[in-house]
Design an enzyme around this catalytic site. Structure first.
Site, PDB file in Angstrom:
ATOM      1  N   ARG A 108      23.442  51.222  19.364  1.00  0.00           N
ATOM      2  CA  ARG A 108      23.665  52.076  20.534  1.00  0.00           C
ATOM      3  C   ARG A 108      22.456  52.952  20.796  1.00  0.00           C
ATOM      4  O   ARG A 108      21.916  53.543  19.865  1.00  0.00           O
ATOM      5  CB  ARG A 108      24.861  53.004  20.288  1.00  0.00           C
ATOM      6  N   THR A 112      21.899  57.025  26.148  1.00  0.00           N
ATOM      7  CA  THR A 112      22.796  56.408  27.143  1.00  0.00           C
ATOM      8  C   THR A 112      24.124  55.961  26.522  1.00  0.00           C
ATOM      9  O   THR A 112      25.087  55.704  27.228  1.00  0.00           O
ATOM     10  CB  THR A 112      22.135  55.168  27.765  1.00  0.00           C
ATOM     11  N   ASP A 204      28.963  58.320  11.574  1.00  0.00           N
ATOM     12  CA  ASP A 204      28.286  57.048  11.835  1.00  0.00           C
ATOM     13  C   ASP A 204      28.592  56.074  10.691  1.00  0.00           C
ATOM     14  O   ASP A 204      28.109  56.232   9.569  1.00  0.00           O
ATOM     15  CB  ASP A 204      26.779  57.271  11.950  1.00  0.00           C
ATOM     16  N   ASP A 207      25.535  54.301   8.962  1.00  0.00           N
ATOM     17  CA  ASP A 207      24.757  55.209   8.114  1.00  0.00           C
ATOM     18  C   ASP A 207      25.497  55.531   6.816  1.00  0.00           C
ATOM     19  O   ASP A 207      24.903  55.554   5.733  1.00  0.00           O
ATOM     20  CB  ASP A 207      24.453  56.512   8.867  1.00  0.00           C
TER      21      ASP A 207
HETATM   22  O1  PRP Z   1      31.917  51.326  21.058  1.00  0.00           O
HETATM   23  P1  PRP Z   1      30.478  51.772  21.092  1.00  0.00           P
HETATM   24  O2  PRP Z   1      30.299  53.023  21.914  1.00  0.00           O
HETATM   25  O3  PRP Z   1      29.557  50.684  21.518  1.00  0.00           O
HETATM   26  O4  PRP Z   1      30.106  52.256  19.623  1.00  0.00           O
HETATM   27  C1  PRP Z   1      30.440  51.516  18.496  1.00  0.00           C
HETATM   28  C2  PRP Z   1      29.215  50.911  17.868  1.00  0.00           C
HETATM   29  O5  PRP Z   1      28.384  51.931  17.292  1.00  0.00           O
HETATM   30  C3  PRP Z   1      28.184  51.676  15.912  1.00  0.00           C
HETATM   31  O6  PRP Z   1      27.046  50.938  15.670  1.00  0.00           O
HETATM   32  P2  PRP Z   1      25.563  51.564  15.739  1.00  0.00           P
HETATM   33  O7  PRP Z   1      25.023  51.438  17.124  1.00  0.00           O
HETATM   34  O8  PRP Z   1      25.590  52.929  15.151  1.00  0.00           O
HETATM   35  O9  PRP Z   1      24.729  50.580  14.840  1.00  0.00           O
HETATM   36  P3  PRP Z   1      24.742  50.400  13.243  1.00  0.00           P
HETATM   37  O10 PRP Z   1      25.957  49.606  12.913  1.00  0.00           O
HETATM   38  O11 PRP Z   1      23.471  49.692  12.961  1.00  0.00           O
HETATM   39  O12 PRP Z   1      24.782  51.777  12.616  1.00  0.00           O
HETATM   40  C4  PRP Z   1      29.425  50.900  15.535  1.00  0.00           C
HETATM   41  O13 PRP Z   1      29.311  50.207  14.328  1.00  0.00           O
HETATM   42  C5  PRP Z   1      29.634  50.015  16.723  1.00  0.00           C
HETATM   43  O14 PRP Z   1      28.862  48.849  16.711  1.00  0.00           O
HETATM   44  O1  URA Z   2      32.095  57.593  15.981  1.00  0.00           O
HETATM   45  C1  URA Z   2      31.290  56.641  16.032  1.00  0.00           C
HETATM   46  C2  URA Z   2      30.860  56.080  17.245  1.00  0.00           C
HETATM   47  C3  URA Z   2      29.992  55.037  17.217  1.00  0.00           C
HETATM   48  N1  URA Z   2      29.544  54.576  16.032  1.00  0.00           N
HETATM   49  C4  URA Z   2      29.951  55.101  14.847  1.00  0.00           C
HETATM   50  O2  URA Z   2      29.544  54.645  13.776  1.00  0.00           O
HETATM   51  N2  URA Z   2      30.799  56.133  14.882  1.00  0.00           N
HETATM   52 MG    MG Z   3      25.522  53.341  13.279  1.00  0.00          MG
END
Ligand code: PRP
Ligand code: URA
Ligand code: MG
Length: 213
Positions: A108, A112, A204, A207
Site C-alpha cells: 500500500r 494514497t 501493520d 511488519d
Molecule cells: O485493504 P488494504 O487497504 O489494501 O490494506 C490491506 C493490505 O495492507 C497490508 O499489506 P502492506 O501494504 O502493509 O504490505 P506488507 O504485507 O508487505 O506489509 C495487508 O497485509 C494487506 O495486503
Molecule cells: O490495519 C492495517 C491496515 C493495512 N495493513 C495492515 O497491516 N494493517
Molecule cells: Mg504491511
C-alpha cells in the site's frame, strides 16, 4: 459487528481465536509470540476455508472389509498477498500438501492507501482450481480487490478470500466488486482510522510478522 451484515462472509468464532487475537492485538507481543498465535488461528481458518471442497469416492479395503473412501476432487491453489499473506499460507498447505502456490506482491502506498503491485507469479490451473487468496488484513479492500480482479481476469472461477481481521469498509468493497467471492475471517473490527489502518486492529501485520518497522 457480526457477519450477518455482509453477504458471503463467514466469521469464525472459537475461544482459541479470541485468546490468540488478543495476543496479536497486544502492542507488547514480540515477534515469536506473534508468529505462533497467527499460525494457530491460520489452522482454524484453513479448516473452515476448505469446507466446501468437493469429494470423490472410491473403494478402500480396511483390514476388516471393503468400504467407501474419499479423496478431494478439486485441485487447490493458495495465493498469498505478499508479504503478510505468507503467514497464513502454511496452514492451508498442512491440509492440502500438494496445493499449488501463486504469489501476488502488493504494497500500500502510505499516502494514497492504494496498493502498488510489484510481483505476480500464478501457476497454471487457475481456471479450474479452488483458489484461496490469503491476507491477514482487509482494510480499504484495495489490495484484495486488485488480487481478486487479477485472478478473475486470468479466468479464476472458484475464488475464496481468507483473512484474519476485516474492516467493514473492505468487506463492503468486496461485496460490491466480487459478490461471488466467499470471505472467511476471524474478526470484523470497528472501522478504519485516518491512515486507513484497522481500528482496533493489530497495527501493520507484515511488519509485526517479519520484525520490520
Ligand atoms: O485493504 P488494504 O487497504 O489494501 O490494506 C490491506 C493490505 O495492507 C497490508 O499489506 P502492506 O501494504 O502493509 O504490505 P506488507 O504485507 O508487505 O506489509 C495487508 O497485509 C494487506 O495486503
Ligand atoms: O490495519 C492495517 C491496515 C493495512 N495493513 C495492515 O497491516 N494493517
Ligand atoms: Mg504491511
Amino acid at each position: 459487528m457480526n457477519s450477518q451484515q455482509f453477504e458471503n462472509v463467514t466469521l469464525i468464532e472459537h475461544p482459541v481465536i479470541n485468546r490468540d487475537l488478543t495476543i496479536l492485538r497486544d502492542v507488547s507481543t514480540g515477534t515469536a509470540q506473534f508468529r505462533a498465535a497467527l499460525k494457530r488461528i491460520a489452522v482454524i481458518l484453513a479448516y473452515h476455508a476448505l469446507k466446501e471442497l468437493p469429494l470423490k469416492t472410491f473403494e478402500v479395503e480396511t483390514p476388516i472389509e471393503k468400504t467407501t473412501g474419499y479423496d478431494i476432487e478439486q485441485d487447490v491453489m493458495v495465493v498469498p498477498i505478499l508479504r503478510a499473506g505468507l503467514g497464513l499460507s502454511d496452514a492451508l498447505l498442512q491440509f492440502i500438501p500438494d496445493a499449488k502456490v501463486g504469489h501476488l506482491g502488493m504494497e500500500r502506498d502510505e499516502t494514497t492507501h492504494e496498493p502498488v503491485d510489484y510481483y505476480s507469479n500464478i501457476p497454471d490451473g487457475v481456471e479450474e482450481d479452488m483458489v484461496l487468496v490469503v491476507d491477514p488484513m482487509l482494510a480499504t479492500g484495495g489490495s484484495a480487490h486488485d488480487a481478486l480482479s487479477f485472478l478473475e481476469k486470468q479466468g479464476a472461477q472458484h475464488l475464496r478470500f481468507v483473512s484474519l481481521i476485516c474492516a467493514p469498509e473492505g468487506l463492503r468493497k468486496l461485496e460490491q466488486e466480487h459478490p461471488d467471492v466467499h470471505t472467511i475471517t476471524a474478526a470484523i473490527d470497528k472501522k478504519l482510522n485516518e491512515d486507513a489502518f484497522i481500528v482496533p486492529g493489530l497495527g501493520d501485520a507484515g511488519d509485526r510478522y517479519f520484525g520490520t518497522t
